[in-house]
Scaffold this motif. Structure first.
Motif, PDB file in Angstrom:
ATOM      1  N   ALA A  17       6.737  -8.810  -2.369  1.00  0.00           N
ATOM      2  CA  ALA A  17       6.026  -7.892  -1.479  1.00  0.00           C
ATOM      3  C   ALA A  17       6.435  -6.452  -1.764  1.00  0.00           C
ATOM      4  O   ALA A  17       5.594  -5.539  -1.773  1.00  0.00           O
ATOM      5  CB  ALA A  17       6.313  -8.247  -0.022  1.00  0.00           C
ATOM      6  N   ARG A  18       7.732  -6.237  -2.001  1.00  0.00           N
ATOM      7  CA  ARG A  18       8.219  -4.896  -2.315  1.00  0.00           C
ATOM      8  C   ARG A  18       7.668  -4.411  -3.649  1.00  0.00           C
ATOM      9  O   ARG A  18       7.272  -3.240  -3.776  1.00  0.00           O
ATOM     10  CB  ARG A  18       9.746  -4.906  -2.342  1.00  0.00           C
ATOM     11  CG  ARG A  18      10.398  -3.569  -2.695  1.00  0.00           C
ATOM     12  CD  ARG A  18       9.984  -2.468  -1.748  1.00  0.00           C
ATOM     13  NE  ARG A  18      10.643  -1.211  -2.046  1.00  0.00           N
ATOM     14  CZ  ARG A  18      10.235  -0.023  -1.599  1.00  0.00           C
ATOM     15  NH1 ARG A  18       9.146   0.067  -0.832  1.00  0.00           N
ATOM     16  NH2 ARG A  18      10.898   1.061  -1.931  1.00  0.00           N
ATOM     17  N   LEU A  44       5.323  -1.129  -4.346  1.00  0.00           N
ATOM     18  CA  LEU A  44       5.691  -0.095  -5.322  1.00  0.00           C
ATOM     19  C   LEU A  44       4.590   0.102  -6.359  1.00  0.00           C
ATOM     20  O   LEU A  44       4.312   1.243  -6.777  1.00  0.00           O
ATOM     21  CB  LEU A  44       6.999  -0.475  -6.011  1.00  0.00           C
ATOM     22  CG  LEU A  44       8.261  -0.409  -5.136  1.00  0.00           C
ATOM     23  CD1 LEU A  44       9.459  -0.969  -5.893  1.00  0.00           C
ATOM     24  CD2 LEU A  44       8.540   1.032  -4.693  1.00  0.00           C
ATOM     25  N   GLU A  45       3.954  -0.990  -6.771  1.00  0.00           N
ATOM     26  CA  GLU A  45       2.856  -0.862  -7.728  1.00  0.00           C
ATOM     27  C   GLU A  45       1.686  -0.099  -7.131  1.00  0.00           C
ATOM     28  O   GLU A  45       1.048   0.730  -7.806  1.00  0.00           O
ATOM     29  CB  GLU A  45       2.412  -2.259  -8.186  1.00  0.00           C
ATOM     30  CG  GLU A  45       3.409  -2.942  -9.108  1.00  0.00           C
ATOM     31  CD  GLU A  45       2.967  -4.331  -9.498  1.00  0.00           C
ATOM     32  OE1 GLU A  45       1.911  -4.778  -8.985  1.00  0.00           O
ATOM     33  OE2 GLU A  45       3.659  -4.977 -10.307  1.00  0.00           O
ATOM     34  N   GLN A  46       1.403  -0.358  -5.856  1.00  0.00           N
ATOM     35  CA  GLN A  46       0.322   0.363  -5.186  1.00  0.00           C
ATOM     36  C   GLN A  46       0.656   1.847  -5.050  1.00  0.00           C
ATOM     37  O   GLN A  46      -0.191   2.728  -5.267  1.00  0.00           O
ATOM     38  CB  GLN A  46       0.049  -0.253  -3.811  1.00  0.00           C
ATOM     39  CG  GLN A  46      -0.512  -1.664  -3.865  1.00  0.00           C
ATOM     40  CD  GLN A  46      -0.598  -2.319  -2.507  1.00  0.00           C
ATOM     41  OE1 GLN A  46      -0.467  -1.646  -1.475  1.00  0.00           O
ATOM     42  NE2 GLN A  46      -0.807  -3.621  -2.485  1.00  0.00           N
ATOM     43  N   GLU A  47       1.915   2.116  -4.705  1.00  0.00           N
ATOM     44  CA  GLU A  47       2.343   3.512  -4.595  1.00  0.00           C
ATOM     45  C   GLU A  47       2.278   4.201  -5.953  1.00  0.00           C
ATOM     46  O   GLU A  47       1.851   5.361  -6.057  1.00  0.00           O
ATOM     47  CB  GLU A  47       3.758   3.578  -4.031  1.00  0.00           C
ATOM     48  CG  GLU A  47       4.278   5.001  -3.832  1.00  0.00           C
ATOM     49  CD  GLU A  47       5.675   5.034  -3.259  1.00  0.00           C
ATOM     50  OE1 GLU A  47       6.215   6.141  -3.103  1.00  0.00           O
ATOM     51  OE2 GLU A  47       6.240   3.956  -2.971  1.00  0.00           O
ATOM     52  N   ARG A 107      -1.283   5.088  -6.748  1.00  0.00           N
ATOM     53  CA  ARG A 107      -1.728   6.269  -5.998  1.00  0.00           C
ATOM     54  C   ARG A 107      -1.185   7.552  -6.626  1.00  0.00           C
ATOM     55  O   ARG A 107      -1.894   8.567  -6.743  1.00  0.00           O
ATOM     56  CB  ARG A 107      -1.293   6.162  -4.534  1.00  0.00           C
ATOM     57  CG  ARG A 107      -2.046   5.115  -3.729  1.00  0.00           C
ATOM     58  CD  ARG A 107      -1.808   5.291  -2.245  1.00  0.00           C
ATOM     59  NE  ARG A 107      -0.402   5.088  -1.887  1.00  0.00           N
ATOM     60  CZ  ARG A 107       0.101   3.912  -1.550  1.00  0.00           C
ATOM     61  NH1 ARG A 107      -0.679   2.831  -1.529  1.00  0.00           N
ATOM     62  NH2 ARG A 107       1.377   3.795  -1.231  1.00  0.00           N
ATOM     63  N   LEU A 108       0.090   7.520  -7.032  1.00  0.00           N
ATOM     64  CA  LEU A 108       0.686   8.705  -7.656  1.00  0.00           C
ATOM     65  C   LEU A 108       0.013   9.021  -8.992  1.00  0.00           C
ATOM     66  O   LEU A 108      -0.221  10.204  -9.315  1.00  0.00           O
ATOM     67  CB  LEU A 108       2.192   8.478  -7.861  1.00  0.00           C
ATOM     68  CG  LEU A 108       3.036   8.432  -6.582  1.00  0.00           C
ATOM     69  CD1 LEU A 108       4.465   8.027  -6.917  1.00  0.00           C
ATOM     70  CD2 LEU A 108       3.019   9.786  -5.870  1.00  0.00           C
ATOM     71  N   ARG A 109      -0.295   7.996  -9.775  1.00  0.00           N
ATOM     72  CA  ARG A 109      -0.974   8.229 -11.045  1.00  0.00           C
ATOM     73  C   ARG A 109      -2.358   8.835 -10.822  1.00  0.00           C
ATOM     74  O   ARG A 109      -2.799   9.741 -11.551  1.00  0.00           O
ATOM     75  CB  ARG A 109      -1.088   6.917 -11.836  1.00  0.00           C
ATOM     76  CG  ARG A 109       0.219   6.442 -12.452  1.00  0.00           C
ATOM     77  CD  ARG A 109       0.024   5.116 -13.176  1.00  0.00           C
ATOM     78  NE  ARG A 109       1.245   4.691 -13.829  1.00  0.00           N
ATOM     79  CZ  ARG A 109       1.641   5.067 -15.035  1.00  0.00           C
ATOM     80  NH1 ARG A 109       0.880   5.931 -15.729  1.00  0.00           N
ATOM     81  NH2 ARG A 109       2.760   4.622 -15.559  1.00  0.00           N
ATOM     82  N   ALA A 110      -3.032   8.306  -9.804  1.00  0.00           N
ATOM     83  CA  ALA A 110      -4.358   8.845  -9.495  1.00  0.00           C
ATOM     84  C   ALA A 110      -4.272  10.296  -9.067  1.00  0.00           C
ATOM     85  O   ALA A 110      -5.102  11.127  -9.450  1.00  0.00           O
ATOM     86  CB  ALA A 110      -5.013   7.995  -8.406  1.00  0.00           C
TER      87      ALA A 110
END
Length: 211
Positions: A188-189, A193-196, A199-202
């Motif tokens: 889950a963590r 982190l992958e989702q975050e 978002r940062l890459r975007a």
């Protein structure tokens, strides 16, 4: 371990304990009176009914011990009361060594392991088999959960004594279910982190286009 010590600590065992400097252990254990078979408590019942397997030892007419593994879904060993365990026996390799041994000597030893938590419970008892039609209510009770396969008979064990072993030298091992439970928060963590990270890459891409 009142009854267990009186059954297991024979004269020969006591002599070895004295020779090896652990005689006091036997003295203390045997100081507890043998008031009859040990009774399973809530801790023992919870442990036994959450195991997915155990080792079963019996002895044949030749005097040689025989050890067999019994496995199934957690809960396939049913604690009927403070003195009795039971499970449904399913067809295996059809050697029937344990079943045959019990016809001449019902004494058995059972060894239950929890590798993940480094715990083990030893149990001495008297076992017997029972036909499926002898007690339909019990047969139905032992049917769920049970080991997959064709049920041939029931196995009932009258507990004589038990003893919790220390955790020393137990190598931790984990089932797929235990690993899944342990790794769930880690996964889950990682997902978070992958989702975050996405978002940062975007956001970085947006800033690059603005420049």
């Amino acid at each position: 371990m009142g009854r267990f010590a009186h059954l297991a600590y024979t004269d020969s065992v006591r002599r070895v304990q004295e020779e090896q400097g652990s005689g006091l252990l036997g003295v203390r254990a045997l100081a507890q009176p043998d008031t009859g078979p040990d009774e399973l408590g809530p801790d023992e019942a919870a442990f036994l009914t959450t195991r997915d397997g155990f080792y079963l030892a019996s002895t044949g007419e030749t005097g040689w011990p025989y050890i067999q593994f019994r496995g199934g879904p957690a809960g396939f060993v049913h604690v009927l009361d403070e003195r009795r365990l039971a499970w449904a026996e399913v067809r295996g390799n059809r050697q029937y060594i344990t079943t045959g041994n019990l016809r001449t000597d019902g004494r058995v030893a059972l060894f239950f392991m929890d590798y993940a938590r480094q715990a083990r419970l030893k149990l001495l008892g008297r076992a017997r088999t029972q036909g499926l039609d002898e007690d339909p209510a019990l047969t139905e009770r032992l049917d769920q959960p049970r080991t997959d396969g064709k049920v041939e008979r029931l196995m009932l064990v009258e507990v004589e004594g038990f003893n919790w072993n220390c955790h020393q030298h137990i190598t931790p091992r984990y089932t797929e279910e235990e690993l899944e439970t342990a790794l769930r928060p880690v996964r889950a963590r990682m997902d978070a982190l992958e989702q975050e990270n996405a978002r940062l890459r975007a956001r970085l891409a947006e800033l690059g286009e603005q420049d």
